[in-house]
Design a protein around this motif. Structure first.
Motif, PDB file in Angstrom:
ATOM      1  N   ALA A  83      15.782   7.724  11.722  1.00  0.00           N
ATOM      2  CA  ALA A  83      15.847   6.755  10.618  1.00  0.00           C
ATOM      3  C   ALA A  83      14.516   6.045  10.415  1.00  0.00           C
ATOM      4  O   ALA A  83      14.461   4.958   9.850  1.00  0.00           O
ATOM      5  CB  ALA A  83      16.954   5.748  10.888  1.00  0.00           C
ATOM      6  N   SER A  84      13.440   6.685  10.885  1.00  0.00           N
ATOM      7  CA  SER A  84      12.120   6.057  10.799  1.00  0.00           C
ATOM      8  C   SER A  84      11.136   6.969  10.096  1.00  0.00           C
ATOM      9  O   SER A  84      11.354   8.168   9.958  1.00  0.00           O
ATOM     10  CB  SER A  84      11.579   5.769  12.214  1.00  0.00           C
ATOM     11  N   VAL A  85      10.032   6.362   9.672  1.00  0.00           N
ATOM     12  CA  VAL A  85       8.904   7.142   9.170  1.00  0.00           C
ATOM     13  C   VAL A  85       7.672   6.715   9.963  1.00  0.00           C
ATOM     14  O   VAL A  85       7.438   5.524  10.188  1.00  0.00           O
ATOM     15  CB  VAL A  85       8.722   6.990   7.645  1.00  0.00           C
ATOM     16  N   LEU A  86       6.914   7.724  10.426  1.00  0.00           N
ATOM     17  CA  LEU A  86       5.713   7.470  11.228  1.00  0.00           C
ATOM     18  C   LEU A  86       4.511   7.666  10.331  1.00  0.00           C
ATOM     19  O   LEU A  86       4.196   8.796   9.927  1.00  0.00           O
ATOM     20  CB  LEU A  86       5.658   8.443  12.419  1.00  0.00           C
ATOM     21  N   PRO A  87       3.815   6.584   9.971  1.00  0.00           N
ATOM     22  CA  PRO A  87       2.728   6.701   8.991  1.00  0.00           C
ATOM     23  C   PRO A  87       1.521   7.455   9.544  1.00  0.00           C
ATOM     24  O   PRO A  87       1.190   7.340  10.728  1.00  0.00           O
ATOM     25  CB  PRO A  87       2.376   5.243   8.683  1.00  0.00           C
ATOM     26  N   VAL A  88       0.875   8.222   8.666  1.00  0.00           N
ATOM     27  CA  VAL A  88      -0.343   8.940   9.055  1.00  0.00           C
ATOM     28  C   VAL A  88      -1.489   7.943   9.213  1.00  0.00           C
ATOM     29  O   VAL A  88      -1.449   6.837   8.651  1.00  0.00           O
ATOM     30  CB  VAL A  88      -0.716  10.021   8.014  1.00  0.00           C
ATOM     31  N   PRO A  89      -2.540   8.320   9.962  1.00  0.00           N
ATOM     32  CA  PRO A  89      -3.692   7.431  10.102  1.00  0.00           C
ATOM     33  C   PRO A  89      -4.427   7.256   8.774  1.00  0.00           C
ATOM     34  O   PRO A  89      -4.286   8.067   7.859  1.00  0.00           O
ATOM     35  CB  PRO A  89      -4.563   8.134  11.142  1.00  0.00           C
ATOM     36  N   ALA A  90      -5.228   6.198   8.701  1.00  0.00           N
ATOM     37  CA  ALA A  90      -5.876   5.830   7.440  1.00  0.00           C
ATOM     38  C   ALA A  90      -6.822   6.911   6.933  1.00  0.00           C
ATOM     39  O   ALA A  90      -7.068   7.002   5.730  1.00  0.00           O
ATOM     40  CB  ALA A  90      -6.639   4.509   7.626  1.00  0.00           C
ATOM     41  N   ASP A  91      -7.359   7.746   7.824  1.00  0.00           N
ATOM     42  CA  ASP A  91      -8.315   8.773   7.381  1.00  0.00           C
ATOM     43  C   ASP A  91      -7.642  10.086   6.986  1.00  0.00           C
ATOM     44  O   ASP A  91      -8.319  11.085   6.734  1.00  0.00           O
ATOM     45  CB  ASP A  91      -9.354   9.030   8.488  1.00  0.00           C
ATOM     46  N   ALA A  92      -6.306  10.109   6.929  1.00  0.00           N
ATOM     47  CA  ALA A  92      -5.595  11.351   6.597  1.00  0.00           C
ATOM     48  C   ALA A  92      -5.787  11.706   5.131  1.00  0.00           C
ATOM     49  O   ALA A  92      -5.868  10.825   4.275  1.00  0.00           O
ATOM     50  CB  ALA A  92      -4.109  11.189   6.896  1.00  0.00           C
ATOM     51  N   PRO A  93      -5.840  13.004   4.821  1.00  0.00           N
ATOM     52  CA  PRO A  93      -5.806  13.408   3.417  1.00  0.00           C
ATOM     53  C   PRO A  93      -4.420  13.144   2.834  1.00  0.00           C
ATOM     54  O   PRO A  93      -3.510  12.741   3.566  1.00  0.00           O
ATOM     55  CB  PRO A  93      -6.086  14.914   3.470  1.00  0.00           C
ATOM     56  N   ASP A  94      -4.271  13.369   1.535  1.00  0.00           N
ATOM     57  CA  ASP A  94      -2.944  13.154   0.967  1.00  0.00           C
ATOM     58  C   ASP A  94      -1.979  14.221   1.473  1.00  0.00           C
ATOM     59  O   ASP A  94      -2.370  15.179   2.149  1.00  0.00           O
ATOM     60  CB  ASP A  94      -2.995  13.060  -0.561  1.00  0.00           C
ATOM     61  N   SER A 135       0.837  -1.198   0.000  1.00  0.00           N
ATOM     62  CA  SER A 135       0.000   0.000   0.000  1.00  0.00           C
ATOM     63  C   SER A 135       0.873   1.251   0.000  1.00  0.00           C
ATOM     64  O   SER A 135       2.032   1.225   0.410  1.00  0.00           O
ATOM     65  CB  SER A 135      -0.954  -0.002   1.190  1.00  0.00           C
ATOM     66  N   THR A 136       0.278   2.325  -0.500  1.00  0.00           N
ATOM     67  CA  THR A 136       0.993   3.598  -0.608  1.00  0.00           C
ATOM     68  C   THR A 136       0.386   4.585   0.374  1.00  0.00           C
ATOM     69  O   THR A 136      -0.831   4.747   0.422  1.00  0.00           O
ATOM     70  CB  THR A 136       0.871   4.145  -2.042  1.00  0.00           C
ATOM     71  N   THR A 137       1.256   5.243   1.142  1.00  0.00           N
ATOM     72  CA  THR A 137       0.790   6.230   2.108  1.00  0.00           C
ATOM     73  C   THR A 137       1.888   7.260   2.308  1.00  0.00           C
ATOM     74  O   THR A 137       2.816   7.333   1.509  1.00  0.00           O
ATOM     75  CB  THR A 137       0.371   5.553   3.435  1.00  0.00           C
ATOM     76  N   TRP A 138       1.793   8.042   3.339  1.00  0.00           N
ATOM     77  CA  TRP A 138       2.860   8.996   3.637  1.00  0.00           C
ATOM     78  C   TRP A 138       2.987   9.127   5.141  1.00  0.00           C
ATOM     79  O   TRP A 138       2.139   8.641   5.895  1.00  0.00           O
ATOM     80  CB  TRP A 138       2.601  10.336   2.955  1.00  0.00           C
ATOM     81  N   GLY A 139       4.052   9.788   5.569  1.00  0.00           N
ATOM     82  CA  GLY A 139       4.275   9.920   7.006  1.00  0.00           C
ATOM     83  C   GLY A 139       5.361  10.929   7.304  1.00  0.00           C
ATOM     84  O   GLY A 139       5.848  11.634   6.418  1.00  0.00           O
ATOM     85  N   LEU A 168      -2.120  15.482  12.602  1.00  0.00           N
ATOM     86  CA  LEU A 168      -1.829  14.139  12.078  1.00  0.00           C
ATOM     87  C   LEU A 168      -0.587  13.546  12.755  1.00  0.00           C
ATOM     88  O   LEU A 168      -0.534  12.339  13.008  1.00  0.00           O
ATOM     89  CB  LEU A 168      -1.629  14.203  10.564  1.00  0.00           C
ATOM     90  N   ARG A 169       0.390  14.398  13.059  1.00  0.00           N
ATOM     91  CA  ARG A 169       1.593  13.899  13.734  1.00  0.00           C
ATOM     92  C   ARG A 169       1.231  13.292  15.098  1.00  0.00           C
ATOM     93  O   ARG A 169       1.863  12.336  15.543  1.00  0.00           O
ATOM     94  CB  ARG A 169       2.620  15.035  13.907  1.00  0.00           C
ATOM     95  N   ALA A 170       0.199  13.813  15.730  1.00  0.00           N
ATOM     96  CA  ALA A 170      -0.222  13.313  17.045  1.00  0.00           C
ATOM     97  C   ALA A 170      -0.962  11.980  16.942  1.00  0.00           C
ATOM     98  O   ALA A 170      -1.229  11.330  17.956  1.00  0.00           O
ATOM     99  CB  ALA A 170      -1.108  14.347  17.734  1.00  0.00           C
ATOM    100  N   ARG A 171      -1.294  11.571  15.717  1.00  0.00           N
ATOM    101  CA  ARG A 171      -2.078  10.334  15.547  1.00  0.00           C
ATOM    102  C   ARG A 171      -1.370   9.320  14.660  1.00  0.00           C
ATOM    103  O   ARG A 171      -2.008   8.496  14.009  1.00  0.00           O
ATOM    104  CB  ARG A 171      -3.445  10.674  14.930  1.00  0.00           C
ATOM    105  N   THR A 172      -0.054   9.389  14.586  1.00  0.00           N
ATOM    106  CA  THR A 172       0.665   8.477  13.692  1.00  0.00           C
ATOM    107  C   THR A 172       0.676   7.059  14.235  1.00  0.00           C
ATOM    108  O   THR A 172       0.509   6.821  15.435  1.00  0.00           O
ATOM    109  CB  THR A 172       2.113   8.941  13.488  1.00  0.00           C
ATOM    110  N   GLY A 173       0.905   6.113  13.322  1.00  0.00           N
ATOM    111  CA  GLY A 173       1.015   4.706  13.692  1.00  0.00           C
ATOM    112  C   GLY A 173       2.432   4.362  14.120  1.00  0.00           C
ATOM    113  O   GLY A 173       3.277   5.237  14.319  1.00  0.00           O
ATOM    114  N   SER A 174       2.688   3.073  14.257  1.00  0.00           N
ATOM    115  CA  SER A 174       3.999   2.607  14.713  1.00  0.00           C
ATOM    116  C   SER A 174       5.075   2.979  13.706  1.00  0.00           C
ATOM    117  O   SER A 174       4.869   2.872  12.502  1.00  0.00           O
ATOM    118  CB  SER A 174       3.993   1.082  14.862  1.00  0.00           C
TER     119      SER A 174
END
Ligand code: MG
Length: 281
Positions: A20-31, A11-15, A44-50
């Motif tokens: 050295a990490s990327v914190l993915p945005v939640p599924a309901d985030a806009p692009d 899947s494609t997303t952003w974060g 969105l930063r306050a609701r990032t995933g692992s």
């Protein structure tokens, strides 16, 4: 903040890139561009995933298909000199097709039509909020962030055509990334060392303070020509040390690797392949 688009496990997303990490945005985030434009980054930063290791994801161009990629030519004095041309009195604008954009680690594909494919390290500007004509004093309010770019250019086609669209627009001729750094971290983008190496040998080494027209001037100037929309990309020109400026001239070849780095913005590292080996031609 540093914002990366990436694919991971199909899947494609952003974060948000941190260390050295990327914190993915939640599924309901806009692009990514929508979040930037609407001022949603802190929420969105306050609701990032692992966090995911950057080495475990596939980074994509942060801006995939902007409405426009507008470029400035001959915007460093030393590059104009090596091109045998004068710095124009006004910024010299040209377009690259948005279809030329590729990711920060994807191959630059050498088209069969050219034997003189060259490199150009550039600071790229991403528009954050829409604007019509805007003064220089207010122009930076419309800049959302900055990227590293390579304005790959087929010199033989550039001179043969008399204008530059084909020479600048082949598929993969616009590597962008590795992530977008928001404008609040970068100011107007000046004072940043910009370098480019081919196969580990440094070819370009300059500073974005040497731009003839700075970012505020470019944004204002372009805005007097056309409306700018969120996600539009502006390429600010390249310093000296392009391949055509070497003695003798040098061009990219199958198997090369081009690395562009701007202080604080990250590094693009793109292999170069012949068209028959690449995914596009
Ligand atoms: Mg250029």
């Amino acid at each position: 903040m540093k914002l990366a688009r990436f694919s991971h496990q199909g899947s494609t997303t952003w974060g948000f890139v941190e260390a050295a990490s990327v914190l993915p945005v939640p599924a309901d985030a806009p692009d990514l561009v929508g979040a930037l434009t609407d001022g949603l980054l802190a929420e969105l930063r306050a609701r990032t995933g692992s966090p995911l290791s950057l080495s475990a994801v596939h980074l994509l161009a942060p801006i995939a298909r902007p409405g426009q990629v507008i470029c400035v030519g001959l915007n460093y004095f030393a590059h104009a000199r090596e091109s045998g041309l004068q710095v124009p009195a006004e910024p010299l604008l040209f377009m690259k097709s948005p279809g030329s954009i590729t990711g920060p680690h994807e191959a630059i594909v050498l088209p069969a039509a050219s034997t003189q494919v060259d490199w150009e390290a550039e600071l790229a500007v991403v528009i954050g909020t829409a604007t019509g004509p805007v003064d220089e004093a207010a122009a930076l309010q419309h800049v959302g962030g900055y990227l590293v770019a390579n304005d790959v250019s087929a010199r033989d086609l550039q001179s043969a055509d008399g204008q530059w669209v084909r020479a600048k627009s082949y598929r993969t001729f616009c590597p962008l990334g590795p992530w977008l750094t928001t404008a609040d971290e970068i100011g107007d983008g000046s004072g940043r060392r910009i370098t480019l190496a081919v196969n580990g040998v440094r070819k370009q080494d300059s500073n974005t303070s040497d731009l003839v027209a700075d970012v505020a001037r470019i944004v204002s100037y372009v805005s007097r020509v056309t409306d700018l929309e969120p996600g539009d990309v502006l390429l600010t020109g390249t310093p000296s040390g392009t391949g055509i400026g070497q003695q003798p001239p040098e061009f990219l070849a199958d198997g090369d690797r081009v690395e562009v780095e701007i202080e604080g913005l990250g590094r693009l590292s793109n292999p170069v392949v012949n068209a028959e080996k690449g995914s596009s031609s």
